[in-house]
Design an enzyme around this catalytic site. Structure first.
Site, short mmCIF file in Angstrom:
data_model
loop_
_atom_site.label_atom_id
_atom_site.label_comp_id
_atom_site.label_asym_id
_atom_site.label_seq_id
_atom_site.Cartn_x
_atom_site.Cartn_y
_atom_site.Cartn_z
CB SER A 36 7.22 -38.63 10.32
OG SER A 36 7.67 -38.94 11.61
CG ASP A 63 9.37 -36.81 14.75
OD1 ASP A 63 8.71 -36.19 15.61
OD2 ASP A 63 8.90 -37.79 14.13
CG ASP A 65 5.12 -36.18 12.77
OD1 ASP A 65 6.20 -36.50 13.31
OD2 ASP A 65 4.19 -36.98 12.60
CG ASP A 88 5.18 -38.88 15.57
OD1 ASP A 88 6.41 -38.63 15.40
OD2 ASP A 88 4.56 -39.68 14.85
#
Length: 455
Positions: free
Chosen positions: A104, A247, A249, A251
């Site tokens: 992340s 960010d 990843d 999400d």
């Protein structure tokens, strides 16, 4: 206490804590356990794997593939795609297991492995515990999993272009084009670096992209939703209507208005909830937020006749509340926003498309939409305590009296939030109010008192 799974999958420094050996065992044990809860109609179970752009993605991906195929599970390699893409594609391809390799918003030396079930939801605690138990058996040379041979071994399988399937899904969630809108995208040198610009271009927005040249080492480095300063500059330089930062990843989403001012997750959620309400699509008139959402959101929600459902910190708890009651939108101040009518987890690109379409339809400036709420100053101070007091500090009369006194002093124009750390011998003291100097003094005094009484 769990050995591997944290609040959001298994994470650690790649090749040190999160090794290919552990990835192999996670896939072998996870594949065996998760596929027990799926229905294959006599076919081999199917897993899909997606990654972000970290240099460690390949060593972990091939270890996962070896683990899955060794227990008879076929694998789709989706390549570099956002975490929410894997959640969607797991359902789209009718896979039994979705797997994300990403840490992340963390620095590049970290990586993580997260599983989704066949419905695209994160695994229940009980299933993660089953996987951990099975890994422990494997490490104690008691591997109970059968290893198939001949044509029962799993293999890498091809399906229609996974990225294209996800882009098509994103396009269909926006019922208008974005022609006339100038957008700056900060893809954090992460999983959104190709998909986000592509979908915005297909919707006819004018797109300028920064932090879109990943090299395996620069993910989240001075960019993205946790470091939006370069996006703020770019929006002003490009004279853009809006800036959007994801960010690593993808999400999460943080926005920037045309003046270069940050529009955080609280404001984005409230703008979207108000729009849904006007469209008669805000289920039960509820927005789901955590206890960390700003006091300004609470005040504005009341002014806009929007009800709040408040959960503990973490998107897991937001999602649980949304699923329990069927609510349509919920999320966190950090920009992790769930639109349950469309996807099963926070989706930064989806959120950015919805926000951009609202901006276009409103015929207003982003700064005007962002005026929906005032952000009250927040001060957070950590109080060191003995672990035995982490759950019982409110039973100490002096502490309870001090909190009551602070709340009375703020006279409904502020609030006190105290919660124990999940991992450290700390109690976190957060105070919100209009006067930052005043609440800073209050927070420090309260934290000092808690430390003194909870040694």
């Amino acid at each position: 206490m769990r050995k591997y799974f944290g609040t959001d999958g298994v994470r650690g420094i790649a090749n040190e804590e999160l090794t290919p050996t552990l990835a192999y065992k996670l896939a072998r044990a996870g594949g065996y356990i998760i596929s027990k809860y799926s229905h294959h109609d006599g076919q081999k179970p199917l897993a899909i794997i997606g990654t972000d752009t970290r240099i460690s993605k390949d060593t972990l991906k091939y270890a996962l593939m070896a683990g899955f195929t060794s227990v008879g599970i076929d694998v789709i390699d989706a390549g570099i795609v956002p975490t929410p893409a894997v959640a969607y594609l797991t359902r789209f391809f009718k896979a039994d297991i979705g797997t994300v390799i990403s840490a992340s918003h963390n620095p590049m030396e970290y990586n993580g492995i997260k599983f989704f079930n066949s419905q695209g939801f994160k695994l229940a605690d009980a299933i993660e515990e089953e996987i951990e138990d099975l890994i422990e058996q494997m490490e104690n040379k008691k591997d109970i999993i059968n290893s198939p041979t001949h044509n029962a071994i799993g293999r890498l399988v091809k399906r229609e272009n996974p990225k294209e399937a996800y882009i098509d899904f994103l396009q269909k969630t926006v019922n208008t084009d974005l022609k006339g809108l100038k957008v700056v995208l900060d893809t954090s040198n992460g999983a959104a670096y190709k998909i986000a610009p592509e979908v915005f271009k297909r919707l006819k927005a004018t797109v300028h992209t920064i932090a879109d040249k990943p090299n395996g080492l620069n993910i989240n480095w001075d960019c993205g939703s946790t470091h939006p300063q370069n996006l703020q500059k770019a929006v002003l330089q490009q004279k853009a209507d809006i800036g959007l930062a994801y960010d690593g990843d993808s999400d999460r989403l943080i926005a920037v208005d045309e003046k270069g001012e940050i529009v955080d997750g609280d404001k984005i959620m409230l703008i979207c909830a108000k729009h849904l309400k006007e469209q008669d699509k805000l289920k039960d008139n509820k927005l789901v937020v955590t206890v960390m959402s700003n006091l300004g959101l609470h005040i504005s929600a009341k002014q806009n006749d929007i009800d709040l459902s408040i959960t503990g910190v973490g998107d897991r708890y937001v999602l649980e509340e949304m699923l329990k009651c069927g609510y349509s939108i919920g999320g966190e101040q950090s920009g992790h926003i769930i639109f349950l009518d469309y996807n099963t987890t926070g989706d930064g690109i989806l959120s950015s498309l919805i926000l951009s379409s609202i901006l276009k339809q409103s015929k207003k400036k982003m700064s005007e939409l962002a005026k929906i709420m005032d952000i009250y100053p927040q001060v957070l101070v950590n109080a060191k305590v003995d672990n035995k007091f982490k759950q019982t500090y409110m039973e100490i009369p002096e502490i309870a009296q001090k909190i009551k006194q602070i709340e009375e002093d703020m006279a409904q124009e502020g609030r006190v939030l105290i919660r124990p750390s999940g991992t450290e011998p700390l109690v976190r003291v957060m105070i919100e109010g209009k006067d930052e100097d005043k609440i800073t003094t209050m927070a420090n005094e309260l934290a000092q008192l808690i430390s003194e009484k909870c040694k």
